[in-house]
Scaffold this motif. Structure first.
Motif, PDB file in Angstrom:
ATOM      1  N   ASP A  33       0.379   7.459 -86.418  1.00  0.00           N
ATOM      2  CA  ASP A  33       0.626   8.807 -85.884  1.00  0.00           C
ATOM      3  C   ASP A  33      -0.084   8.908 -84.533  1.00  0.00           C
ATOM      4  N   TYR A 150      16.551  18.259 -78.381  1.00  0.00           N
ATOM      5  CA  TYR A 150      16.335  17.885 -79.790  1.00  0.00           C
ATOM      6  C   TYR A 150      17.673  17.513 -80.427  1.00  0.00           C
ATOM      7  N   THR A 184       7.621  21.833 -94.270  1.00  0.00           N
ATOM      8  CA  THR A 184       6.483  21.140 -93.667  1.00  0.00           C
ATOM      9  C   THR A 184       5.785  22.153 -92.775  1.00  0.00           C
TER      10      THR A 184
HETATM   11  N1  LIG Z   1      10.845  19.988 -91.436  1.00  0.00           N
HETATM   12  C1  LIG Z   1      12.144  20.172 -91.264  1.00  0.00           C
HETATM   13  O1  LIG Z   1      12.706  21.236 -91.592  1.00  0.00           O
HETATM   14  C2  LIG Z   1      12.985  19.056 -90.667  1.00  0.00           C
HETATM   15  C3  LIG Z   1      14.376  19.243 -90.621  1.00  0.00           C
HETATM   16  C4  LIG Z   1      15.165  18.241 -90.083  1.00  0.00           C
HETATM   17  C5  LIG Z   1      14.595  17.079 -89.590  1.00  0.00           C
HETATM   18  N2  LIG Z   1      13.240  16.938 -89.636  1.00  0.00           N
HETATM   19  C6  LIG Z   1      12.707  15.701 -89.079  1.00  0.00           C
HETATM   20  O2  LIG Z   1      11.762  15.130 -89.955  1.00  0.00           O
HETATM   21  C7  LIG Z   1      10.811  14.382 -89.207  1.00  0.00           C
HETATM   22  C8  LIG Z   1       9.417  14.767 -89.634  1.00  0.00           C
HETATM   23  O3  LIG Z   1       9.228  16.155 -89.390  1.00  0.00           O
HETATM   24  P1  LIG Z   1       8.161  17.027 -90.193  1.00  0.00           P
HETATM   25  O4  LIG Z   1       8.793  18.325 -90.491  1.00  0.00           O
HETATM   26  O5  LIG Z   1       7.573  16.214 -91.294  1.00  0.00           O
HETATM   27  O6  LIG Z   1       7.091  17.282 -89.034  1.00  0.00           O
HETATM   28  P2  LIG Z   1       5.484  17.290 -89.030  1.00  0.00           P
HETATM   29  O7  LIG Z   1       5.093  18.062 -87.831  1.00  0.00           O
HETATM   30  O8  LIG Z   1       4.949  17.708 -90.348  1.00  0.00           O
HETATM   31  O9  LIG Z   1       5.135  15.738 -88.801  1.00  0.00           O
HETATM   32  C9  LIG Z   1       5.493  15.083 -87.624  1.00  0.00           C
HETATM   33  C10 LIG Z   1       4.418  14.073 -87.268  1.00  0.00           C
HETATM   34  O10 LIG Z   1       4.826  13.389 -86.064  1.00  0.00           O
HETATM   35  C11 LIG Z   1       3.671  13.179 -85.282  1.00  0.00           C
HETATM   36  N3  LIG Z   1       4.029  12.933 -83.881  1.00  0.00           N
HETATM   37  C12 LIG Z   1       4.403  13.830 -82.935  1.00  0.00           C
HETATM   38  N4  LIG Z   1       4.600  13.208 -81.767  1.00  0.00           N
HETATM   39  C13 LIG Z   1       4.351  11.890 -81.967  1.00  0.00           C
HETATM   40  C14 LIG Z   1       4.375  10.739 -81.129  1.00  0.00           C
HETATM   41  N5  LIG Z   1       4.673  10.824 -79.827  1.00  0.00           N
HETATM   42  N6  LIG Z   1       4.085   9.544 -81.679  1.00  0.00           N
HETATM   43  C15 LIG Z   1       3.755   9.457 -82.983  1.00  0.00           C
HETATM   44  N7  LIG Z   1       3.697  10.507 -83.818  1.00  0.00           N
HETATM   45  C16 LIG Z   1       3.989  11.706 -83.312  1.00  0.00           C
HETATM   46  C17 LIG Z   1       2.853  14.437 -85.483  1.00  0.00           C
HETATM   47  O11 LIG Z   1       1.483  14.241 -85.125  1.00  0.00           O
HETATM   48  C18 LIG Z   1       3.063  14.710 -86.972  1.00  0.00           C
HETATM   49  O12 LIG Z   1       2.057  14.103 -87.767  1.00  0.00           O
HETATM   50  C19 LIG Z   1      11.117  14.656 -87.730  1.00  0.00           C
HETATM   51  O13 LIG Z   1      11.879  13.591 -87.209  1.00  0.00           O
HETATM   52  C20 LIG Z   1      11.948  15.927 -87.775  1.00  0.00           C
HETATM   53  O14 LIG Z   1      12.825  16.057 -86.676  1.00  0.00           O
HETATM   54  C21 LIG Z   1      12.422  17.897 -90.149  1.00  0.00           C
END
Ligand SMILES: NC(=O)c1ccc[n+]([C@@H]2O[C@H](COP(=O)([O-])OP(=O)(O)OC[C@H]3O[C@@H](n4cnc5c(N)ncnc54)[C@H](O)[C@@H]3O)[C@@H](O)[C@H]2O)c1
Length: 245
Positions: A33, A150, A184
């Motif tokens: 991360d 995005y 999340t």
């Molecule tokens: N939560 C939702 O509703 C949802 C919906 C659709 C897709 N997603 C996708 O799921 C994935 C995870 O999302 P989440 O909701 O668990 O988010 P989250 O914020 O809980 O976790 C994301 C993590 O990515 C890390 N991060 C950010 N920039 C970074 C970088 N440059 N290099 C390495 N790590 C980095 C952050 O520090 C964080 O720990 C993402 O790709 C997101 O687009 C989430």
């Protein structure tokens, strides 16, 4: 044989849930991360539960950090057999209001990171007859207001996954998941109305849990999915099946 599984953005949310799940079934997890403290907390939790994991700082937009991690893992004899590309970066606002820096950073973190992952570890994935799982979004197939970069990055992830699955076949399987609204920290700053709307948009009438995406990621990375490659799997509680809300 123990597999080494590298997960990006694994300090929180879906990535952290995937790290816990892979570790619980005996994989050696490389928890990466940009927030190394968050990664360290997840790795420590896994180790305390008897699993194998290490934490690493990896900004997926930084090619040098990919190289550094590659050297580290190869010298420790932990070549990744599975990579889960999960990290993302999002700035809301219509296109002309976004700075070029924000635009490029969103594409770099969310989309080009997958190219960096393959460039860095194509040989270890190939040697292991391994697998890559990318985390896109329902934003890859539908648009919401004010999320141009995005949406573009998440749509790009779907076609990039298909392309990589073709170019690295038959040895490496590459698939993508499209989560809907998942509980999340991303939802922490959304008000109750947004959460209620998201709940109604899913025909299952609720938001998903990170573990419910992680289990699909784990399936796609495993032997149970041995004949699946280039596939996009929607994990959205039915959100994209209907216009009703
Ligand atoms: N939560 C939702 O509703 C949802 C919906 C659709 C897709 N997603 C996708 O799921 C994935 C995870 O999302 P989440 O909701 O668990 O988010 P989250 O914020 O809980 O976790 C994301 C993590 O990515 C890390 N991060 C950010 N920039 C970074 C970088 N440059 N290099 C390495 N790590 C980095 C952050 O520090 C964080 O720990 C993402 O790709 C997101 O687009 C989430």
């Amino acid at each position: 044989m123990t597999r080494t599984v590298l997960i990006t953005g694994a300090g929180n949310g879906i990535g952290a849930a995937a790290a816990r799940l892979f570790a619980a079934s005996g994989d050696d997890v490389v928890v990466t991360d940009i927030d190394v403290d968050a990664a360290a907390a997840v790795a420590a939790e896994i180790v305390a539960a008897g699993g194998a994991a290490t934490a690493h700082r990896l900004d997926v937009a930084d090619s040098e950090q990919w190289q550094q991690l590659s050297l580290e893992l190869r010298s420790a004899n932990r070549p990744p057999a599975v990579i889960v590309n999960n990290a993302f970066f999002q700035v809301t606002g219509i296109a002309h209001e976004q700075s070029e820096g924000d635009w490029n950073q969103q594409l770099s973190v969310t989309l080009s990171s997958v190219y960096r992952a393959m460039r860095t570890f194509h040989d270890t994935l190939t040697a292991a007859r391994g697998s890559m799982v990318n985390v896109s979004s329902v934003h890859g197939v539908l648009s919401w207001a004010e999320q141009p970069a995005y949406g573009a990055a998440k749509g790009g992830l779907i076609s990039l996954t298909r392309q990589l699955s073709l170019d690295y076949a038959p040895h490496v399987r590459v698939n993508v998941v499209l989560p809907g609204s998942i509980e999340t920290r991303q939802w922490d700053h959304q008000g109750p109305e947004a959460q209620e709307l998201a709940r109604r948009q899913a025909t299952l009438q609720r938001l998903g849990k990170p573990e419910e995406v992680a289990s699909v990621i784990q399936f796609l990375a495993g032997d149970g999915a041995s004949y699946i490659t280039g596939a996009s799997l929607v994990v959205d509680g039915g959100m994209t099946t209907t216009l009703g809300a």
